[in-house]
Design a protein around this motif. Sequence first.
Motif, PDB file in Angstrom:
ATOM      1  N   VAL A 297      66.938  81.281 -10.892  1.00  0.00           N
ATOM      2  CA  VAL A 297      68.132  81.722 -10.163  1.00  0.00           C
ATOM      3  C   VAL A 297      69.343  81.033 -10.787  1.00  0.00           C
ATOM      4  O   VAL A 297      69.226  79.963 -11.381  1.00  0.00           O
ATOM      5  N   ARG A 298      70.483  81.665 -10.657  1.00  0.00           N
ATOM      6  CA  ARG A 298      71.749  81.069 -11.099  1.00  0.00           C
ATOM      7  C   ARG A 298      72.686  81.018  -9.903  1.00  0.00           C
ATOM      8  O   ARG A 298      72.865  82.013  -9.215  1.00  0.00           O
ATOM      9  N   GLU A 299      73.270  79.840  -9.662  1.00  0.00           N
ATOM     10  CA  GLU A 299      74.219  79.713  -8.564  1.00  0.00           C
ATOM     11  C   GLU A 299      75.070  78.450  -8.749  1.00  0.00           C
ATOM     12  O   GLU A 299      74.857  77.659  -9.652  1.00  0.00           O
ATOM     13  N   VAL A 300      76.030  78.295  -7.836  1.00  0.00           N
ATOM     14  CA  VAL A 300      76.829  77.073  -7.756  1.00  0.00           C
ATOM     15  C   VAL A 300      76.138  76.171  -6.729  1.00  0.00           C
ATOM     16  O   VAL A 300      76.201  76.426  -5.533  1.00  0.00           O
ATOM     17  N   PHE A 301      75.464  75.146  -7.219  1.00  0.00           N
ATOM     18  CA  PHE A 301      74.676  74.283  -6.338  1.00  0.00           C
ATOM     19  C   PHE A 301      75.344  72.946  -6.058  1.00  0.00           C
ATOM     20  O   PHE A 301      74.951  72.246  -5.127  1.00  0.00           O
ATOM     21  N   THR A 302      76.303  72.546  -6.884  1.00  0.00           N
ATOM     22  CA  THR A 302      76.918  71.231  -6.715  1.00  0.00           C
ATOM     23  C   THR A 302      78.439  71.343  -6.735  1.00  0.00           C
ATOM     24  O   THR A 302      79.000  72.268  -7.315  1.00  0.00           O
ATOM     25  N   GLY A 303      79.097  70.363  -6.103  1.00  0.00           N
ATOM     26  CA  GLY A 303      80.547  70.261  -6.177  1.00  0.00           C
ATOM     27  C   GLY A 303      81.280  70.886  -5.004  1.00  0.00           C
ATOM     28  O   GLY A 303      80.697  71.580  -4.165  1.00  0.00           O
ATOM     29  N   VAL A 304      82.581  70.611  -4.954  1.00  0.00           N
ATOM     30  CA  VAL A 304      83.495  71.198  -3.973  1.00  0.00           C
ATOM     31  C   VAL A 304      84.656  71.808  -4.748  1.00  0.00           C
ATOM     32  O   VAL A 304      85.213  71.178  -5.644  1.00  0.00           O
TER      33      VAL A 304
ATOM     34  N   TRP B  72      85.309  75.908  -1.075  1.00  0.00           N
ATOM     35  CA  TRP B  72      83.936  76.209  -1.423  1.00  0.00           C
ATOM     36  C   TRP B  72      83.170  74.908  -1.525  1.00  0.00           C
ATOM     37  O   TRP B  72      83.367  74.124  -2.451  1.00  0.00           O
ATOM     38  N   ASN B  73      82.297  74.656  -0.561  1.00  0.00           N
ATOM     39  CA  ASN B  73      81.490  73.447  -0.549  1.00  0.00           C
ATOM     40  C   ASN B  73      80.038  73.815  -0.844  1.00  0.00           C
ATOM     41  O   ASN B  73      79.633  74.965  -0.679  1.00  0.00           O
ATOM     42  N   THR B  74      79.272  72.849  -1.288  1.00  0.00           N
ATOM     43  CA  THR B  74      77.870  73.082  -1.594  1.00  0.00           C
ATOM     44  C   THR B  74      77.030  71.974  -0.970  1.00  0.00           C
ATOM     45  O   THR B  74      77.563  70.974  -0.504  1.00  0.00           O
ATOM     46  N   ASP B  75      75.721  72.170  -0.983  1.00  0.00           N
ATOM     47  CA  ASP B  75      74.798  71.167  -0.448  1.00  0.00           C
ATOM     48  C   ASP B  75      73.535  71.212  -1.288  1.00  0.00           C
ATOM     49  O   ASP B  75      72.540  71.843  -0.937  1.00  0.00           O
ATOM     50  N   VAL B  76      73.590  70.553  -2.451  1.00  0.00           N
ATOM     51  CA  VAL B  76      72.483  70.634  -3.398  1.00  0.00           C
ATOM     52  C   VAL B  76      71.204  70.028  -2.824  1.00  0.00           C
ATOM     53  O   VAL B  76      70.095  70.497  -3.120  1.00  0.00           O
ATOM     54  N   GLY B  77      71.339  69.002  -1.975  1.00  0.00           N
ATOM     55  CA  GLY B  77      70.158  68.405  -1.362  1.00  0.00           C
ATOM     56  C   GLY B  77      69.416  69.407  -0.486  1.00  0.00           C
ATOM     57  O   GLY B  77      68.177  69.465  -0.495  1.00  0.00           O
ATOM     58  N   ARG B  78      70.173  70.200   0.256  1.00  0.00           N
ATOM     59  CA  ARG B  78      69.554  71.226   1.108  1.00  0.00           C
ATOM     60  C   ARG B  78      68.853  72.272   0.256  1.00  0.00           C
ATOM     61  O   ARG B  78      67.725  72.692   0.552  1.00  0.00           O
ATOM     62  N   ALA B  79      69.515  72.713  -0.811  1.00  0.00           N
ATOM     63  CA  ALA B  79      68.931  73.739  -1.676  1.00  0.00           C
ATOM     64  C   ALA B  79      67.645  73.235  -2.329  1.00  0.00           C
ATOM     65  O   ALA B  79      66.636  73.949  -2.399  1.00  0.00           O
TER      66      ALA B  79
ATOM     67  N   GLY C 263      58.310  76.328  -9.387  1.00  0.00           N
ATOM     68  CA  GLY C 263      58.362  77.092 -10.633  1.00  0.00           C
ATOM     69  C   GLY C 263      59.591  77.954 -10.775  1.00  0.00           C
ATOM     70  O   GLY C 263      59.829  78.520 -11.853  1.00  0.00           O
ATOM     71  N   VAL C 264      60.389  78.091  -9.711  1.00  0.00           N
ATOM     72  CA  VAL C 264      61.651  78.843  -9.798  1.00  0.00           C
ATOM     73  C   VAL C 264      62.715  77.900 -10.345  1.00  0.00           C
ATOM     74  O   VAL C 264      63.104  76.932  -9.697  1.00  0.00           O
ATOM     75  N   ARG C 265      63.188  78.161 -11.549  1.00  0.00           N
ATOM     76  CA  ARG C 265      64.156  77.278 -12.198  1.00  0.00           C
ATOM     77  C   ARG C 265      65.556  77.517 -11.644  1.00  0.00           C
ATOM     78  O   ARG C 265      65.975  78.671 -11.469  1.00  0.00           O
ATOM     79  N   LEU C 266      66.280  76.430 -11.407  1.00  0.00           N
ATOM     80  CA  LEU C 266      67.622  76.508 -10.828  1.00  0.00           C
ATOM     81  C   LEU C 266      68.668  76.277 -11.911  1.00  0.00           C
ATOM     82  O   LEU C 266      68.736  75.192 -12.505  1.00  0.00           O
ATOM     83  N   LEU C 267      69.485  77.282 -12.180  1.00  0.00           N
ATOM     84  CA  LEU C 267      70.578  77.174 -13.144  1.00  0.00           C
ATOM     85  C   LEU C 267      71.858  76.903 -12.369  1.00  0.00           C
ATOM     86  O   LEU C 267      72.280  77.715 -11.539  1.00  0.00           O
ATOM     87  N   TYR C 268      72.482  75.762 -12.642  1.00  0.00           N
ATOM     88  CA  TYR C 268      73.685  75.348 -11.927  1.00  0.00           C
ATOM     89  C   TYR C 268      74.924  75.773 -12.726  1.00  0.00           C
ATOM     90  O   TYR C 268      75.036  75.481 -13.915  1.00  0.00           O
ATOM     91  N   ASN C 269      75.850  76.414 -12.046  1.00  0.00           N
ATOM     92  CA  ASN C 269      77.155  76.673 -12.642  1.00  0.00           C
ATOM     93  C   ASN C 269      77.955  75.377 -12.646  1.00  0.00           C
ATOM     94  O   ASN C 269      78.410  74.917 -11.594  1.00  0.00           O
ATOM     95  N   ILE C 270      78.131  74.774 -13.809  1.00  0.00           N
ATOM     96  CA  ILE C 270      78.875  73.515 -13.894  1.00  0.00           C
ATOM     97  C   ILE C 270      80.378  73.772 -13.950  1.00  0.00           C
ATOM     98  O   ILE C 270      81.188  72.949 -13.541  1.00  0.00           O
TER      99      ILE C 270
ATOM    100  N   THR D 215      75.965  65.315 -12.582  1.00  0.00           N
ATOM    101  CA  THR D 215      75.234  66.477 -12.057  1.00  0.00           C
ATOM    102  C   THR D 215      73.784  66.441 -12.519  1.00  0.00           C
ATOM    103  O   THR D 215      72.863  66.706 -11.740  1.00  0.00           O
ATOM    104  N   VAL D 216      73.568  66.093 -13.773  1.00  0.00           N
ATOM    105  CA  VAL D 216      72.206  66.000 -14.293  1.00  0.00           C
ATOM    106  C   VAL D 216      71.441  64.893 -13.574  1.00  0.00           C
ATOM    107  O   VAL D 216      70.281  65.072 -13.174  1.00  0.00           O
ATOM    108  N   PHE D 217      72.083  63.738 -13.380  1.00  0.00           N
ATOM    109  CA  PHE D 217      71.411  62.608 -12.748  1.00  0.00           C
ATOM    110  C   PHE D 217      71.136  62.866 -11.265  1.00  0.00           C
ATOM    111  O   PHE D 217      70.026  62.643 -10.772  1.00  0.00           O
ATOM    112  N   ASN D 218      72.151  63.344 -10.536  1.00  0.00           N
ATOM    113  CA  ASN D 218      72.035  63.479  -9.080  1.00  0.00           C
ATOM    114  C   ASN D 218      71.403  64.797  -8.640  1.00  0.00           C
ATOM    115  O   ASN D 218      70.757  64.845  -7.591  1.00  0.00           O
ATOM    116  N   GLY D 219      71.614  65.851  -9.409  1.00  0.00           N
ATOM    117  CA  GLY D 219      71.181  67.181  -8.968  1.00  0.00           C
ATOM    118  C   GLY D 219      69.909  67.688  -9.597  1.00  0.00           C
ATOM    119  O   GLY D 219      69.316  68.644  -9.104  1.00  0.00           O
ATOM    120  N   ALA D 220      69.472  67.083 -10.709  1.00  0.00           N
ATOM    121  CA  ALA D 220      68.250  67.493 -11.414  1.00  0.00           C
ATOM    122  C   ALA D 220      68.198  68.993 -11.660  1.00  0.00           C
ATOM    123  O   ALA D 220      67.238  69.662 -11.280  1.00  0.00           O
TER     124      ALA D 220
END
Length: 269
Positions: free
Chosen positions: A118-125, A133-140, A151-158, A178-183
């Motif tokens: 999947v591709r989405e905006v998972f991190t940041g405000v 536009w707020n996000t909650d990467v921990g919830r996702a 097995g579903v790979r998460l593509l983050y819009n940086i 983002t790499v360290f905190n969001g994996a």
Amino acid sequence: MNTWLDEVFDVKKPIIGMCHLPALPGDPGYDAAGGMTAVLEHGRREITALQEGGVDGILISNEFSLPYLTNTEPVTAVTMARVIGELRSELSVPFGVNVLWDGVASIDLAVATGASFVREVFTGVYASDFGMWNTDVGRAARHRARMGASGVRLLYNIVPEAAAYLGGRELAQMTRSTVFNGAPDGLCVSGLTAGAATDTSTLKVVKENAGAVPVFVNTGVRPDTVAESLQYADAAIVGTWFKKDGKFENDVEAARVADLMSVVRGVRA
């Protein structure tokens, strides 16, 4: 070094073509007269043209659900699940999904349809065209785990389209954190809007700070820019160029897909 890209696509520098679904039920632009028959026919045309042109993968999104919601209505993912379910047997390449702009709904859709990513905006405000536009990467991330969907790979819009990051940090620092905190499983680097060129210097900064995480050039890829972009990007997601006359609102043309893929084969060689 092998990555999950090699496992999923089995090709160097994969090109993922966009299947932009038309406005769906509940969207302001939905064609109620044409109904779901028109939506399905559109999706079938896009998938057929992309595969005839030789793409390595397809990303199915509700691109014409403008203006987008950041917390989508259930009917959107439900409708997309029906479309993919009916067209699944016609997909001969790996595929992903994107319910704009809702990461959790995108994960749900991937689980329901067997999508690989999947591709989405998972991190940041962000301050965006769609409001704050707020996000909650921990919830996702926890939602993916609960769904048994590792097995579903998460593509983050940086660098998301139509939005400005409010953190006030430089891109290099943002990428590393983002790499360290969001994996993330991948980082997508975009221009201002769909079809807008992605700045090569921005790609370079993200790639230099992403470590082992694959980097995707997410917008503005054309035959005359793809070689330069793939110097830094590990993959590309292409939508607007593949359409008639290179216009966002038009249908995909297999000949335009084939033209770009011909250049990509030269880059790979």
